[in-house]
Design a protein around this motif. Structure first.
Motif, PDB file in Angstrom:
ATOM      1  N   THR A 279       0.855  -1.178   0.000  1.00 15.18           N
ATOM      2  CA  THR A 279       0.000   0.000   0.000  1.00 15.18           C
ATOM      3  C   THR A 279       0.887   1.222   0.000  1.00 15.18           C
ATOM      4  O   THR A 279       2.097   1.131   0.242  1.00 15.18           O
ATOM      5  CB  THR A 279      -0.926  -0.005   1.229  1.00 15.18           C
ATOM      6  OG1 THR A 279      -1.843   1.087   1.150  1.00 15.18           O
ATOM      7  CG2 THR A 279      -0.149   0.116   2.527  1.00 15.18           C
TER       8      THR A 279
ATOM      9  N   SER B  35      -8.219   0.154   6.122  1.00 15.83           N
ATOM     10  CA  SER B  35      -7.062   0.261   5.245  1.00 15.83           C
ATOM     11  C   SER B  35      -6.316  -1.061   5.286  1.00 15.83           C
ATOM     12  O   SER B  35      -6.690  -1.990   6.007  1.00 15.83           O
ATOM     13  CB  SER B  35      -6.148   1.403   5.704  1.00 15.83           C
ATOM     14  OG  SER B  35      -5.671   1.162   7.018  1.00 15.83           O
TER      15      SER B  35
ATOM     16  N   GLY C 192     -12.263   1.934   1.362  1.00 14.87           N
ATOM     17  CA  GLY C 192     -11.073   2.660   0.979  1.00 14.87           C
ATOM     18  C   GLY C 192     -11.254   4.057   0.428  1.00 14.87           C
ATOM     19  O   GLY C 192     -10.271   4.769   0.231  1.00 14.87           O
TER      20      GLY C 192
END
Length: 544
Positions: free
Chosen positions: A177, A339, A313
């Motif tokens: 991420t 997340s 998200g």
């Protein structure tokens, strides 16, 4: 941890219980659970024969297709670590990710080979490249050959590839991420923790408790078929990936759209064709064209099978949810706030006639909002704080102890994940999301970090300084806007800057708006992003 809470063990039990049930569908391709498991088994054996050691990293550089989840299943079987890869990345970003992840095998789409060829010489750690589709470059093994070669190994007929070191609930999945510097960070999830944070095979909405023993996976799959989920969002992101894994754990199937780019009419065609029961999307980037298609084609599709649409998200507006529910009054809409490193912080559930306000969520039992000095925010106080979640959490960030220590903190005697989402707590206990404390631009669920884009823009001849902000976008939530300072010199066009940026950045990071202005920095070199955004909105004549 128990050595049994491992996705390979769970999914193998499902395959044994419902071998003829649909596991994956992609256009005209349909794979049963028996086929899904045997193909993953063959790939697992191939990876082990290639010499990959325990917990070696296997990167999935793939578009949505059955091979994505087969690669994950194979990695789980072999005691290896699956790693997601953003197929929008360009050479610099890909090299960083594969190197940072210590990848030793990469499964990639053949149509991405041109990018692979640009970087493979800089990645000597990678032992094997496996290509899905045609044409297969000479340095790679065809995916189908890898599956067949592994399946021909002695004992493969049992369909249970087990590595010499065995499997464990501590075996990892790494989900990359964005990080605050713009470089991706690998979130390390132990499979057991991930399994239980994703429900443990249960469903709170349907009042199905988590499994108490892995042996329950087979009987539960027989008793209750969760149906088919349409993974509309990319499997390379946590939203679709985790939703699909939950569906597979229950013995259901995963459908990938036949088109590479999201098309709303194709989406509704597939929901109708496969009689999908649920869908995984990412906010307005998907939901806006979905509603437009329904409005433009009233009564075109039979969508009665669809009972759940889930997103995570990014912000999903109340108005859009209301519009979708007018067409799908029997459907539930579930908007999850979380997340990669903080799953299940809060949720918002909508049904016809009961749509909560945009960015309004109910926190879960393991969630809280803390001030910067570690106090819980009192409901109704108006005080701002950061969302935190405890319970089943990641180990941390791969090879980044500093980032791990800044995100995972001990408060009230418990370990919490605090990724940086700011919120207030209403008097009724619901939270109102304010956004990330950093300057991240969230465009359609993709995170764009201003400093990364700014540094690229400043490489363009004549650009003295640059600032990047997000401005409102009806479909994607935000779009990227660039403010550049040319110090009185010639002004480049947006097209020229975009062409330059595309040489270094993924497409979603490219500025869509351009403002030329004087940029003032503080003595410490920092930008006033609030002022920069206000300037952009004023020049672009957009409301705040």
């Amino acid at each position: 941890m128990s050595v049994l809470w491992n996705y390979a063990d769970i999914w193998e039990r499902v395959a044994d219980a419902v071998p003829d049930r649909l596991a994956q569908v992609h256009g005209e391709r349909r794979l049963t659970w028996r086929q899904f498991e045997r193909r993953a088994d063959g790939l697992a054996r191939f990876l082990l024969a290639a010499g990959l050691p325990r917990q070696a990293k296997v990167a999935a550089y793939l578009h949505n297709a059955p091979e994505y989840l087969e690669t994950y299943f194979a990695a789980f079987k072999a005691g290896l670590v699956p790693v997601n890869t953003n197929y929008r990345y360009v050479a610099e970003e890909l090299t960083y990710l594969f190197d940072n992840a210590d990848a030793e095998a990469v499964v990639f789409d053949a149509d991405l080979a041109t990018m692979v060829e640009r970087i493979k010489g800089d990645l000597p750690r990678i032992r094997t490249w496996i290509a899905v589709g045609e044409p297969v470059p000479d340095y790679a093994v065809p995916y189908e050959d890898a599956v067949a070669q592994g399946a021909s190994e002695t004992g493969a007929e049992t369909g249970k590839a087990v590595p010499p070191w065995g499997r464990s609930g501590d075996d990892l999945l790494i989900l990359y991420t964005g990080g605050t510097t713009g470089m991706p960070k690998g979130v390390m999830w132990c499979q057991e923790d991930l399994f239980f944070v994703l429900g443990g095979g249960g469903n709170l909405i349907l009042e199905i408790p988590p499994m108490s023993d892995p042996s329950e996976a087979g009987p539960r799959a027989i008793e209750r078929d969760p149906g088919v989920i349409v993974a509309a969002a990319p499997l390379m992101h946590g939203t679709a990936q985790f939703s699909s894994m939950m569906t597979l754990t229950g013995g259901g199937g995963v459908a990938c759209l036949p088109t590479r780019r999201f098309d709303a009419e194709t989406f509704w065609d597939e929901v109708e064709r496969v009689r999908a029961t649920s869908a995984a999307i990412v906010g307005m980037a998907f939901a806006a064209p979905m509603l437009d298609a329904l409005e433009a084609n009233p009564g075109r599709w039979d969508l009665k099978s669809l009972i759940r649409i889930g997103s995570s998200g990014t912000v999903w507006s109340m108005e859009n949810k209301h519009g979708l529910l007018k067409h799908l009054p029997w459907c539930g809409i579930f908007d999850s706030l979380g997340s990669s490193e903080a799953v299940g912080m809060a949720a918002s559930a909508s049904a016809a006639g009961a749509e909560p306000a945009t960015a309004q969520f109910m926190v879960g039992p393991n969630s809280a909002v803390f001030t910067e000095d570690g106090r819980r925010v009192e409901p109704g106080s108006g005080e701002r704080g950061q969302l935190a979640v405890s319970g089943f959490l990641p180990v941390g960030y791969y090879k980044d102890e500093d980032k791990t220590n800044r995100t995972f903190k001990t408060l009230e005697g418990k370990r919490w994940s605090i990724p940086g989402d700011w919120a207030t707590v209403e008097a009724d206990g619901t939270i109102r999301l304010l956004g990330r404390g950093s300057q991240v631009v969230n465009t359609g669920g993709e995170k764009v970090f201003p400093e990364e884009v700014e540094e690229v823009l400043k490489r363009f001849p004549g650009v003295q300084d640059a600032a990047v902000v997000g401005v409102p976008d009806a479909r994607f939530g935000e779009r990227v806007a660039a403010i550049i300072d040319v110090a009185g010199g010639p002004e480049p066009s947006l097209a020229e800057l975009s062409a330059h940026a595309r040489e270094h950045l993924a497409g979603y990071k490219i500025p869509r708006e351009l403002v030329v202005a004087r940029i003032e920095r503080a003595p410490n070199g920092k930008l006033d992003y609030k002022a920069m955004r206000a300037l952009a909105l004023e020049r672009l004549q957009q409301p705040a």
